[in-house]
Write a protein that holds these residues in place. Structure first.
Motif, PDB file in Angstrom:
ATOM      1  N   LYS A   1     -11.277   2.874  13.046  1.00  0.00           N
ATOM      2  CA  LYS A   1     -10.157   2.164  12.031  1.00  0.00           C
ATOM      3  C   LYS A   1     -11.026   1.208  11.287  1.00  0.00           C
ATOM      4  O   LYS A   1     -10.368   0.375  10.720  1.00  0.00           O
ATOM      5  CB  LYS A   1      -9.021   1.645  12.738  1.00  0.00           C
ATOM      6  CG  LYS A   1      -8.401   2.780  13.730  1.00  0.00           C
ATOM      7  CD  LYS A   1      -7.462   3.717  12.501  1.00  0.00           C
ATOM      8  CE  LYS A   1      -6.848   4.555  13.344  1.00  0.00           C
ATOM      9  NZ  LYS A   1      -5.986   5.113  12.211  1.00  0.00           N
TER      10      LYS A   1
ATOM     11  N   GLU B   1     -10.478   1.090   7.520  1.00  0.00           N
ATOM     12  CA  GLU B   1      -8.960   0.920   7.055  1.00  0.00           C
ATOM     13  C   GLU B   1      -8.668  -0.581   7.106  1.00  0.00           C
ATOM     14  O   GLU B   1      -8.147  -1.355   6.335  1.00  0.00           O
ATOM     15  CB  GLU B   1      -8.163   1.678   7.798  1.00  0.00           C
ATOM     16  CG  GLU B   1      -8.057   3.141   7.570  1.00  0.00           C
ATOM     17  CD  GLU B   1      -7.073   3.990   8.611  1.00  0.00           C
ATOM     18  OE1 GLU B   1      -6.035   3.874   8.342  1.00  0.00           O
ATOM     19  OE2 GLU B   1      -7.476   4.661   9.323  1.00  0.00           O
ATOM     20  N   LEU B   2      -9.442  -1.381   8.237  1.00  0.00           N
ATOM     21  CA  LEU B   2      -9.133  -2.504   8.412  1.00  0.00           C
ATOM     22  C   LEU B   2      -9.571  -3.357   7.356  1.00  0.00           C
ATOM     23  O   LEU B   2      -9.263  -4.328   6.840  1.00  0.00           O
ATOM     24  CB  LEU B   2      -9.412  -3.140  10.017  1.00  0.00           C
ATOM     25  CG  LEU B   2      -9.309  -4.481  10.305  1.00  0.00           C
ATOM     26  CD1 LEU B   2      -7.948  -4.818  10.303  1.00  0.00           C
ATOM     27  CD2 LEU B   2      -9.830  -4.886  11.625  1.00  0.00           C
TER      28      LEU B   2
ATOM     29  N   ILE C   1      -7.773  -3.530   4.303  1.00  0.00           N
ATOM     30  CA  ILE C   1      -6.778  -4.174   4.253  1.00  0.00           C
ATOM     31  C   ILE C   1      -7.080  -5.556   4.319  1.00  0.00           C
ATOM     32  O   ILE C   1      -6.031  -6.503   4.007  1.00  0.00           O
ATOM     33  CB  ILE C   1      -5.603  -3.994   5.174  1.00  0.00           C
ATOM     34  CG1 ILE C   1      -5.866  -4.115   6.533  1.00  0.00           C
ATOM     35  CG2 ILE C   1      -5.141  -2.522   4.768  1.00  0.00           C
ATOM     36  CD1 ILE C   1      -4.847  -4.185   7.358  1.00  0.00           C
ATOM     37  N   THR C   2      -8.205  -5.994   4.709  1.00  0.00           N
ATOM     38  CA  THR C   2      -8.582  -7.239   5.116  1.00  0.00           C
ATOM     39  C   THR C   2      -9.274  -7.919   3.817  1.00  0.00           C
ATOM     40  O   THR C   2      -9.172  -9.122   3.407  1.00  0.00           O
ATOM     41  CB  THR C   2      -9.589  -7.578   6.296  1.00  0.00           C
ATOM     42  OG1 THR C   2      -8.903  -6.846   7.313  1.00  0.00           O
ATOM     43  CG2 THR C   2      -9.924  -8.991   6.521  1.00  0.00           C
TER      44      THR C   2
ATOM     45  N   ALA D   1       2.126  -9.130   5.911  1.00  0.00           N
ATOM     46  CA  ALA D   1       1.920  -7.736   5.613  1.00  0.00           C
ATOM     47  C   ALA D   1       0.493  -7.248   6.662  1.00  0.00           C
ATOM     48  O   ALA D   1       0.552  -6.253   7.289  1.00  0.00           O
ATOM     49  CB  ALA D   1       1.738  -7.535   4.160  1.00  0.00           C
ATOM     50  N   TRP D   2      -0.473  -8.197   6.434  1.00  0.00           N
ATOM     51  CA  TRP D   2      -1.696  -7.827   7.178  1.00  0.00           C
ATOM     52  C   TRP D   2      -1.408  -7.823   8.678  1.00  0.00           C
ATOM     53  O   TRP D   2      -1.847  -7.040   9.168  1.00  0.00           O
ATOM     54  CB  TRP D   2      -2.826  -9.002   6.846  1.00  0.00           C
ATOM     55  CG  TRP D   2      -4.118  -8.732   7.424  1.00  0.00           C
ATOM     56  CD1 TRP D   2      -5.299  -8.101   7.167  1.00  0.00           C
ATOM     57  CD2 TRP D   2      -4.589  -9.239   8.467  1.00  0.00           C
ATOM     58  NE1 TRP D   2      -6.027  -7.965   7.853  1.00  0.00           N
ATOM     59  CE2 TRP D   2      -5.933  -8.838   8.700  1.00  0.00           C
ATOM     60  CE3 TRP D   2      -4.093 -10.320   9.511  1.00  0.00           C
ATOM     61  CZ2 TRP D   2      -6.605  -9.290   9.723  1.00  0.00           C
ATOM     62  CZ3 TRP D   2      -4.889 -10.912  10.535  1.00  0.00           C
ATOM     63  CH2 TRP D   2      -6.259 -10.337  10.563  1.00  0.00           C
TER      64      TRP D   2
ATOM     65  N   ALA E   1       1.036  -7.218  10.242  1.00  0.00           N
ATOM     66  CA  ALA E   1       2.130  -6.127  10.512  1.00  0.00           C
ATOM     67  C   ALA E   1       1.276  -4.561  10.754  1.00  0.00           C
ATOM     68  O   ALA E   1       1.580  -4.074  11.504  1.00  0.00           O
ATOM     69  CB  ALA E   1       3.177  -5.839   9.581  1.00  0.00           C
ATOM     70  N   ARG E   2       0.176  -4.735  10.110  1.00  0.00           N
ATOM     71  CA  ARG E   2      -0.832  -3.574  10.238  1.00  0.00           C
ATOM     72  C   ARG E   2      -1.561  -3.514  11.467  1.00  0.00           C
ATOM     73  O   ARG E   2      -2.424  -2.406  11.624  1.00  0.00           O
ATOM     74  CB  ARG E   2      -1.607  -3.407   8.719  1.00  0.00           C
ATOM     75  CG  ARG E   2      -0.799  -3.003   7.674  1.00  0.00           C
ATOM     76  CD  ARG E   2      -0.250  -1.740   7.481  1.00  0.00           C
ATOM     77  NE  ARG E   2      -1.211  -0.405   7.756  1.00  0.00           N
ATOM     78  CZ  ARG E   2      -1.840  -0.026   7.060  1.00  0.00           C
ATOM     79  NH1 ARG E   2      -2.191  -0.661   5.511  1.00  0.00           N
ATOM     80  NH2 ARG E   2      -2.898   0.937   7.303  1.00  0.00           N
TER      81      ARG E   2
ATOM     82  N   GLU F   1      -1.912  -0.932  14.683  1.00  0.00           N
ATOM     83  CA  GLU F   1      -2.303   0.349  14.342  1.00  0.00           C
ATOM     84  C   GLU F   1      -3.881   0.379  14.051  1.00  0.00           C
ATOM     85  O   GLU F   1      -4.601   1.228  14.557  1.00  0.00           O
ATOM     86  CB  GLU F   1      -1.758   1.071  13.259  1.00  0.00           C
ATOM     87  CG  GLU F   1      -2.087   0.369  11.910  1.00  0.00           C
ATOM     88  CD  GLU F   1      -1.339   1.275  10.913  1.00  0.00           C
ATOM     89  OE1 GLU F   1      -1.829   2.067  10.224  1.00  0.00           O
ATOM     90  OE2 GLU F   1      -0.097   0.606  10.350  1.00  0.00           O
ATOM     91  N   LEU F   2      -4.351  -0.927  13.587  1.00  0.00           N
ATOM     92  CA  LEU F   2      -5.854  -0.756  13.237  1.00  0.00           C
ATOM     93  C   LEU F   2      -6.674  -1.684  14.112  1.00  0.00           C
ATOM     94  O   LEU F   2      -7.847  -1.657  14.107  1.00  0.00           O
ATOM     95  CB  LEU F   2      -5.951  -1.441  11.873  1.00  0.00           C
ATOM     96  CG  LEU F   2      -5.184  -0.647  10.664  1.00  0.00           C
ATOM     97  CD1 LEU F   2      -5.209  -1.186   9.283  1.00  0.00           C
ATOM     98  CD2 LEU F   2      -5.651   0.742  10.735  1.00  0.00           C
TER      99      LEU F   2
END
Length: 103
Positions: free
Chosen positions: A15, A18-19, A22-23, A74-75, A77-78, A81-82
């Motif tokens: 992941k 993906e992390l 979003i970061t 929002a970060w 919240a993800r 999963e990540l």
């Protein structure tokens, strides 16, 4: 005085990208927040997906307001999963930031 934080988060295996995706946008968003004095995002060269944040806000209240912003929420919240675990936060005191007067 200013309020400094060092925080770290590690991506779950597979992941990392993906992390990172979003970061990275947080850098511009957080730097635009009122009373953010410094915000750096680092990634471990030897362990991709291991991120370390260095943050300085004018006050602790400003740091708490930062954590309540929509983009940070929002970060967060993800992360389930990540990220492998949550965010480890070390609240730091800044020492030696004043210039001593000349003798």
């Amino acid at each position: 005085g200013a309020y400094a934080v060092v925080a770290e988060v590690r991506a779950k295996a597979g992941k990392e990208n993906e992390l990172r995706a979003i970061t990275l946008p947080l850098v511009k968003q957080v730097r635009a927040e009122p009373n953010n004095l410094l915000y750096f995002l680092h990634e471990d060269r030897e362990t991709p997906g291991h991120f370390v944040f260095y943050e300085i806000f004018a006050t602790q209240a400003d740091f708490e307001a930062h954590n309540a912003t929509p983009h940070v929420q929002a970060w967060f919240a993800r992360l389930p999963e990540l990220a492998d675990g949550g965010v480890k936060v070390i609240r730091m005191e800044i020492l030696g930031n004043r210039v001593a007067p000349s003798p």
